[in-house]
Write a protein that holds these residues in place. Structure first.
Motif, PDB file in Angstrom:
ATOM      1  N   ALA A  56     -73.956  21.304  45.477  1.00 54.22           N
ATOM      2  CA  ALA A  56     -74.069  20.476  44.276  1.00 54.22           C
ATOM      3  C   ALA A  56     -72.844  20.634  43.379  1.00 54.22           C
ATOM      4  N   SER A  57     -72.345  21.856  43.286  1.00 52.71           N
ATOM      5  CA  SER A  57     -71.151  22.110  42.471  1.00 52.71           C
ATOM      6  C   SER A  57     -69.926  21.443  43.079  1.00 52.71           C
ATOM      7  N   GLU A  58     -69.844  21.455  44.409  1.00 55.99           N
ATOM      8  CA  GLU A  58     -68.724  20.767  45.067  1.00 55.99           C
ATOM      9  C   GLU A  58     -68.784  19.275  44.785  1.00 55.99           C
ATOM     10  N   ALA A  59     -69.973  18.688  44.878  1.00 55.79           N
ATOM     11  CA  ALA A  59     -70.115  17.247  44.625  1.00 55.79           C
ATOM     12  C   ALA A  59     -69.695  16.903  43.201  1.00 55.79           C
ATOM     13  N   SER A  60     -70.097  17.747  42.257  1.00 59.38           N
ATOM     14  CA  SER A  60     -69.729  17.523  40.853  1.00 59.38           C
ATOM     15  C   SER A  60     -68.214  17.612  40.660  1.00 59.38           C
ATOM     16  N   PHE A  61     -67.605  18.606  41.292  1.00 59.08           N
ATOM     17  CA  PHE A  61     -66.158  18.825  41.170  1.00 59.08           C
ATOM     18  C   PHE A  61     -65.371  17.668  41.779  1.00 59.08           C
ATOM     19  N   LEU A  62     -65.738  17.256  42.991  1.00 58.93           N
ATOM     20  CA  LEU A  62     -65.011  16.180  43.665  1.00 58.93           C
ATOM     21  C   LEU A  62     -65.164  14.854  42.923  1.00 58.93           C
ATOM     22  N   LYS A  63     -66.340  14.610  42.375  1.00 60.62           N
ATOM     23  CA  LYS A  63     -66.535  13.387  41.594  1.00 60.62           C
ATOM     24  C   LYS A  63     -65.642  13.403  40.346  1.00 60.62           C
ATOM     25  N   ALA A  64     -65.561  14.583  39.702  1.00 57.84           N
ATOM     26  CA  ALA A  64     -64.767  14.694  38.476  1.00 57.84           C
ATOM     27  C   ALA A  64     -63.282  14.470  38.736  1.00 57.84           C
ATOM     28  N   ILE A  65     -62.756  15.047  39.817  1.00 60.63           N
ATOM     29  CA  ILE A  65     -61.316  14.875  40.062  1.00 60.63           C
ATOM     30  C   ILE A  65     -61.007  13.470  40.583  1.00 60.63           C
ATOM     31  N   SER A  66     -61.954  12.860  41.291  1.00 62.50           N
ATOM     32  CA  SER A  66     -61.725  11.496  41.773  1.00 62.50           C
ATOM     33  C   SER A  66     -61.665  10.508  40.604  1.00 62.50           C
ATOM     34  N   GLN A  67     -62.385  10.833  39.529  1.00 64.57           N
ATOM     35  CA  GLN A  67     -62.394   9.977  38.331  1.00 64.57           C
ATOM     36  C   GLN A  67     -61.415  10.470  37.269  1.00 64.57           C
ATOM     37  N   ASN A  68     -60.726  11.566  37.586  1.00 63.90           N
ATOM     38  CA  ASN A  68     -59.827  12.204  36.616  1.00 63.90           C
ATOM     39  C   ASN A  68     -60.542  12.436  35.287  1.00 63.90           C
ATOM     40  N   ALA A  69     -61.778  12.916  35.386  1.00 72.25           N
ATOM     41  CA  ALA A  69     -62.621  13.116  34.210  1.00 72.25           C
ATOM     42  C   ALA A  69     -62.095  14.267  33.354  1.00 72.25           C
ATOM     43  N   LEU A  73     -57.259  27.133  45.579  1.00 72.03           N
ATOM     44  CA  LEU A  73     -57.884  26.082  44.773  1.00 72.03           C
ATOM     45  C   LEU A  73     -57.616  26.297  43.287  1.00 72.03           C
ATOM     46  N   GLU A  74     -57.695  27.528  42.837  1.00 72.96           N
ATOM     47  CA  GLU A  74     -57.450  27.842  41.425  1.00 72.96           C
ATOM     48  C   GLU A  74     -56.040  27.436  40.996  1.00 72.96           C
ATOM     49  N   GLN A  75     -55.085  27.622  41.885  1.00 71.35           N
ATOM     50  CA  GLN A  75     -53.686  27.384  41.530  1.00 71.35           C
ATOM     51  C   GLN A  75     -53.231  25.953  41.792  1.00 71.35           C
ATOM     52  N   GLY A  76     -53.988  25.217  42.624  1.00 71.29           N
ATOM     53  CA  GLY A  76     -53.442  23.953  43.105  1.00 71.29           C
ATOM     54  C   GLY A  76     -54.037  22.690  42.561  1.00 71.29           C
ATOM     55  N   LEU A  77     -54.923  22.770  41.547  1.00 74.62           N
ATOM     56  CA  LEU A  77     -55.589  21.564  41.076  1.00 74.62           C
ATOM     57  C   LEU A  77     -54.615  20.540  40.493  1.00 74.62           C
ATOM     58  N   HIS A  78     -53.599  20.990  39.816  1.00 74.58           N
ATOM     59  CA  HIS A  78     -52.685  20.062  39.129  1.00 74.58           C
ATOM     60  C   HIS A  78     -51.611  19.503  40.058  1.00 74.58           C
ATOM     61  N   THR A  79     -51.388  20.151  41.196  1.00 75.66           N
ATOM     62  CA  THR A  79     -50.294  19.734  42.067  1.00 75.66           C
ATOM     63  C   THR A  79     -50.759  19.095  43.376  1.00 75.66           C
ATOM     64  N   SER A  80     -52.013  19.288  43.731  1.00 72.06           N
ATOM     65  CA  SER A  80     -52.493  18.824  45.035  1.00 72.06           C
ATOM     66  C   SER A  80     -53.061  17.415  44.965  1.00 72.06           C
ATOM     67  N   GLU A  81     -52.995  16.738  46.095  1.00 72.71           N
ATOM     68  CA  GLU A  81     -53.656  15.454  46.242  1.00 72.71           C
ATOM     69  C   GLU A  81     -55.161  15.684  46.352  1.00 72.71           C
ATOM     70  N   ILE A  82     -55.927  14.647  45.993  1.00 81.64           N
ATOM     71  CA  ILE A  82     -57.392  14.780  46.049  1.00 81.64           C
ATOM     72  C   ILE A  82     -57.861  15.119  47.457  1.00 81.64           C
ATOM     73  N   ASP A 137     -56.323  16.805  49.690  1.00 75.26           N
ATOM     74  CA  ASP A 137     -56.029  18.211  49.988  1.00 75.26           C
ATOM     75  C   ASP A 137     -57.047  19.133  49.321  1.00 75.26           C
ATOM     76  N   ILE A 138     -57.433  18.788  48.090  1.00 76.92           N
ATOM     77  CA  ILE A 138     -58.455  19.563  47.391  1.00 76.92           C
ATOM     78  C   ILE A 138     -59.781  19.472  48.126  1.00 76.92           C
TER      79      ILE A 138
END
Length: 405
Positions: free
Chosen positions: A90-103, A152-161, A163-164
């Motif tokens: 559930a946490s993964e789903a929430s995280f992936l949805k947030a980054i896909s929407q750039n929330a 994952l901690e270090q790569g959120l700002h530099t990685s493609e969705i 890749d995340i």
């Protein structure tokens, strides 16, 4: 403090005890599942370890609070059986949805995902696994997960969705395998003895916290070992025991714990919790999490009925399809839910028995339940191939049924 715990009166009682400097060393959080007992325990650990002048502020930036928020503090131990796979999914789903929407809350969902996995990893802490035969295998598995967490901690700002997403999928897969291969249903006495030794070691980093989830699930040896340290806990140690079944504890253990009750939250309250924590919509926490089973609950129930009909001789024994539908029974939770359904179906057979045969049927039903339990244990603990285990179960139940006629 405790801003992350919603609609629990126990929090007010804890705050009052902290402010009055009246908090005991040993506490019991009890109440229904999904009532924030673990969240509260982890937050209490942070507050008690805080190094700031004003203790436990939610936005405190002291090193201790930062480590506790990430669940990496060296003075925190968490143990006890728990199904973590659904919360992780559930946490993964929430995280992936947030980054896909750039929330704007994408960092919060990343934090949620990281914590969900570390709640699992803490149960395989090197302190707990000392002298365990599986320690080296577990350590290798945990290392792989930690390396991906760091990436994952270090790569959120530099990685493609994409890749995340690849990293999160690997983390979920490794976490499920870790839980399936090395988890336990009752707390091993070795864990209690190891934490007792660790608790008495002097720490230069302040208070030590031990959280034991589902603390009622212990054999006698573990209970006795726990009682010894509860009787004379080291000075700078706090025990927090969590349970859904307060009555399962020995009176001698209960007498050494201050209880805090966590009530079941109302539907609208649970809905708000899901929205604020996961940024998703649902009205019941348990049902929400069950939606992240690798196969649906309906599929599990239908296949249990199908297998039971086969075992009763009402249809041909065709096991491959059932095992495939259940994802190979690789998920510990799917396996548990599937066998729980078999237990229920077997018990129902008593109601359908003729009155003159009821006593004999009852006796044979108990035997059948023991066969089903053995089948579960052979798959769960001995890693027996599910098809082979089901075939053995069919043979045992057929023999049992013939003796009933």
């Amino acid at each position: 403090m405790f801003e992350n715990v919603l609609y629990q009166n126990a929090v007010d009682q804890l705050i009052q005890a902290i402010e009055n400097k009246d908090l005991p060393q040993s506490l019991l959080f009890f109440g229904p599942s999904s009532s924030a007992k673990l969240t509260t325990a982890l937050e209490l650990a942070r507050v008690l370890s805080c190094k700031a002048a004003v203790k436990g502020e939610w936005l405190c930036s002291c090193s201790s609070c930062a480590q506790h928020k990430l669940l990496v503090h060296q003075n925190l131990l968490l143990l006890g059986p728990r199904e973590t796979s659904l919360e992780i999914a559930a946490s993964e789903a929430s995280f992936l949805k947030a980054i896909s929407q750039n929330a704007e809350y994408k960092e919060a969902t990343k934090f949620l995902f990281l914590r969900s996995i570390r709640k699992l990893l803490l149960r395989y802490h090197p302190v707990l696994l000392q002298d365990d035969d599986q320690a080296s295998k577990v350590a290798s598995h945990v290392l792989q997960i930690n390396e991906l967490l760091e990436e994952l901690e270090q790569g959120l700002h530099t990685s493609e969705i994409k890749d995340i997403q690849k990293i999160t999928e690997s983390l979920v897969d490794l976490s499920v395998k870790l839980e399936a291969q090395y988890s336990y249903d009752s707390i091993p006495v070795l864990h209690i003895r190891n934490l007792s030794y660790w608790a008495r070691l002097t720490s230069s980093d302040g208070k030590k916290i031990v959280i034991i989830e589902n603390a009622d699930r212990m054999l006698d040896a573990s209970k006795n070992a726990l009682l010894k340290i509860l009787e004379e806990p080291p000075k700078n140690l706090t025990f927090i025991l969590l349970t859904t079944n307060r009555n399962a504890f020995l009176p001698t253990i209960l007498s050494r714990l201050r209880p805090y009750y966590f009530q079941e939250r109302k539907e609208e309250e649970q809905k708000e919790v899901i929205e604020r924590v996961f940024h998703l919509t649902a009205s019941n926490i348990e049902d929400f999490l069950l939606g992240y089973l690798p196969v649906s609950l309906e599929t599990i129930q239908n296949n249990a009925k199908k297998l039971y009909a086969m075992l009763e001789g009402k249809s041909l024994l065709e096991l491959e399809g059932i095992i495939k539908d259940l994802g190979g029974l690789k998920s510990r939770l799917v396996l548990s839910l599937f066998f729980n359904q078999l237990f229920l179906l077997q018990r129902e057979s008593i109601r359908n028995a003729d009155e003159d045969k009821k006593a004999l049927v009852l006796e044979k039903t108990y035997e059948a339940l023991s066969f089903i339990k053995s089948c579960y244990e052979n798959i769960r603990f001995l890693r027996q191939n599910p098809q082979s285990a089901f075939e053995s179960l069919a043979h045992s139940l057929l023999k049992n049924k013939k003796n009933t006629l």
